[in-house]
Scaffold this active site. Structure first.
Site, PDB file in Angstrom:
ATOM      1  N   CYS A 250      44.375   9.416 120.598  1.00 27.93           N
ATOM      2  CA  CYS A 250      44.438  10.362 119.496  1.00 27.93           C
ATOM      3  C   CYS A 250      43.059  10.977 119.269  1.00 27.93           C
ATOM      4  O   CYS A 250      42.044  10.265 119.243  1.00 27.93           O
ATOM      5  CB  CYS A 250      44.915   9.673 118.218  1.00 27.93           C
TER       6      CYS A 250
ATOM      7  N   TYR B 119      44.995  17.309 119.470  1.00 24.59           N
ATOM      8  CA  TYR B 119      45.084  18.564 118.740  1.00 24.59           C
ATOM      9  C   TYR B 119      43.913  19.453 119.056  1.00 24.59           C
ATOM     10  O   TYR B 119      42.936  18.992 119.695  1.00 24.59           O
ATOM     11  CB  TYR B 119      45.130  18.298 117.220  1.00 24.59           C
TER      12      TYR B 119
ATOM     13  N   GLU C 106      48.604  11.818 121.231  1.00 25.76           N
ATOM     14  CA  GLU C 106      48.673  12.798 120.138  1.00 25.76           C
ATOM     15  C   GLU C 106      47.291  13.447 120.021  1.00 25.76           C
ATOM     16  O   GLU C 106      46.367  12.860 119.462  1.00 25.76           O
ATOM     17  CB  GLU C 106      49.060  12.124 118.823  1.00 25.76           C
TER      18      GLU C 106
ATOM     19  N   TYR D   3      48.604  16.666 109.881  1.00 25.60           N
ATOM     20  CA  TYR D   3      47.571  15.629 109.831  1.00 25.60           C
ATOM     21  C   TYR D   3      48.181  14.258 110.111  1.00 25.60           C
ATOM     22  O   TYR D   3      49.222  13.904 109.540  1.00 25.60           O
ATOM     23  CB  TYR D   3      46.894  15.603 108.449  1.00 25.60           C
ATOM     24  N   SER D   4      47.518  13.499 110.984  1.00 34.53           N
ATOM     25  CA  SER D   4      47.937  12.124 111.224  1.00 34.53           C
ATOM     26  C   SER D   4      47.663  11.300 109.968  1.00 34.53           C
ATOM     27  O   SER D   4      46.628  11.452 109.330  1.00 34.53           O
ATOM     28  CB  SER D   4      47.172  11.522 112.402  1.00 34.53           C
TER      29      SER D   4
END
Length: 445
Positions: A403, A445, A443, A220-221
């Site tokens: 992100c 996901y 970044e 997790y960011s």
């Protein structure tokens, strides 16, 4: 949605009231300080008092705790867990444990709850009217260096996680927005430090039924600065969307296919123990040069690292905020207005003298806004519509960050390629240049 649980010892200080305003105006003084020269025209930090008592003394906390029987005693008597009045700071004193400098800020939020209004007095120091008149002000500094290194060491590996504790959580979006996104605050073990742009892993409890082994870590960011939302250097905040599967045939959410880790975090109550590891990550760090512009493109929970960036650059009393001379530009994409994340916080930042000219925010609300062609407005459309500004900033050395879900990148890259072609430029060449210069950060996901 399930009905909200009754307030009890598992939700001791009513963090929902604290977070609902979402305007963590991090001006709060710490016990470890660095002296920074600023102007005498800086307005003092004089928050309005909304409570009859702005602080809770240690003696009051101790006496209050003694007034309640222990868990063990009540459980043995068959009475279940004891409950205490919510939001009265009897189990947690924010002025002491949160290093809030006896400002009364936390108590104001707890007292007013959802009616709390952002107060201009909580803004960072205003810019000087007369640069010649200076005085010394305090700033947070004890986590600006890690034994001579810019990044803290990895505190815990995935194979040997450590235990964090949930301090509280709240839902960030309203019922008009799809899904469930929670802001979760964890207290970390002593010595577990991180910086803005890094991530940590969470290992959900139990065994994976497919392997009969512990679940794999989920990354997790981090959504808070290195000092945390309580400015004590011992907490971390996460922005977590509960992963859900909707049956296309029925249109109903299938709870059996919900994300294991995200469901765990989004349902965790205060006091829940969480296995964590990290921190990790070097890709999403802020530029070392404080004169460079920072462009942030996020979809949904991809806002996490950028919330940390903006708090560091515009809200906390740190060297980073005082030195920043560039412009920060946030582009956030969400489906509906009710799905905007941390809008009150960002609005507060823009109301500061620095933010009024150094912070630009563009929202792409896809179901409510249209692009130039009449279609839904996405983040790539905002980039395309501001092509000249974007390319000029990148040419001047700006750093651009992306992100969110990995599905965001193809549309963004295609849009940027079209922008470059319209200017007679080769996008592949430009992209290689940005990557080589360390200006390109992704970044997903």
């Amino acid at each position: 949605e399930d009905s909200p649980p009754k307030r009890s010892i598992t939700d001791p200080f009513h963090l929902s009231s604290l977070f609902r305003s979402l305007s963590f105006n991090m001006l709060l003084k710490s016990t470890a300080c660095l002296l920074v020269v600023v102007s005498t025209s800086v307005s003092g930090f004089t928050p309005r008092s909304h409570c009859s008592s702005s602080t809770t003394s240690t003696a009051h906390v101790r006496s209050a705790l003694q007034a309640y029987p222990s868990n063990e005693r009540i459980v043995k008597s068959g009475g279940g867990l004891p409950t205490v009045p919510s939001g009265d700071c009897r189990l947690f004193d924010p002025s002491e444990e949160g290093m809030l400098g006896r400002t009364g800020n936390m108590q104001n939020r707890l007292h007013d709850g959802v009616e709390y209004q952002y107060q201009p007095e909580y803004l960072p120091a205003e810019e000087p009217d007369t640069p010649g008149d200076l005085f010394v002000s305090e700033a947070q500094a004890w986590l600006e260096d890690f034994d001579g290194q810019k990044l803290p060491p990895i505190f815990a590996k995935n194979s040997k996680p450590v235990e964090a504790t949930v301090l509280g959580r709240m839902k960030l979006i309203d019922d008009s927005a799809p899904g469930n996104i929670q802001h979760v605050v964890l207290k970390l073990p002593q010595g577990f430090h991180y910086v803005e742009g890094q991530s940590l892993s969470v290992i959900p409890p139990g065994l994976d039924p497919n392997t009969n082994k512990p679940y794999k870590p989920r990354l997790y960011s981090i959504a808070s600065t290195r000092y945390g939302d309580l400015l004590d250097g011992q907490t971390v905040s996460l922005c977590v969307r509960k992963a859900e599967y909707t049956d296309p045939a029925t249109g109903q959410v299938d709870p059996s296919k919900a994300g294991v880790c995200s469901s765990f975090l989004c349902q965790a109550n205060a006091g829940t123990k969480v296995q964590v590891s990290g921190p990790v990550g070097k890709t999403m760090l802020l530029p070392e040069d404080p004169t460079k512009d920072v462009i942030m493109v996020a979809t949904g929970t991809g806002i996490a690292p950028f919330r940390a960036f903006l708090h560091r650059l515009f809200m906390e009393q740190t060297i980073a905020r005082h030195q920043f001379q560039g412009q920060a530009w946030l582009i956030l994409g969400v489906p509906v207005t009710g799905g905007l994340l941390y809008p009150q916080e960002f609005a507060a930042m823009q109301e500061s003298s620095a933010g009024s000219h150094s912070l630009r925010i563009d929202y792409a609300i896809s179901r409510e806004m249209q692009n130039a062609k009449g279609g839904k407005l996405y983040v790539q459309d905002v980039l395309a519509e501001n092509a000249d500004t974007l390319l000029q900033k990148l040419e001047d050395g700006a750093h651009i960050y992306f992100c969110g879900l990995k599905g965001m990148m193809p549309g963004i890259l295609e849009s940027l390629e079209q922008v470059a072609l319209s200017k007679g430029l080769n996008w592949n060449t430009l992209l290689k240049q940005y990557k080589a210069n360390g200006q390109w950060h992704v970044e997903v996901y």
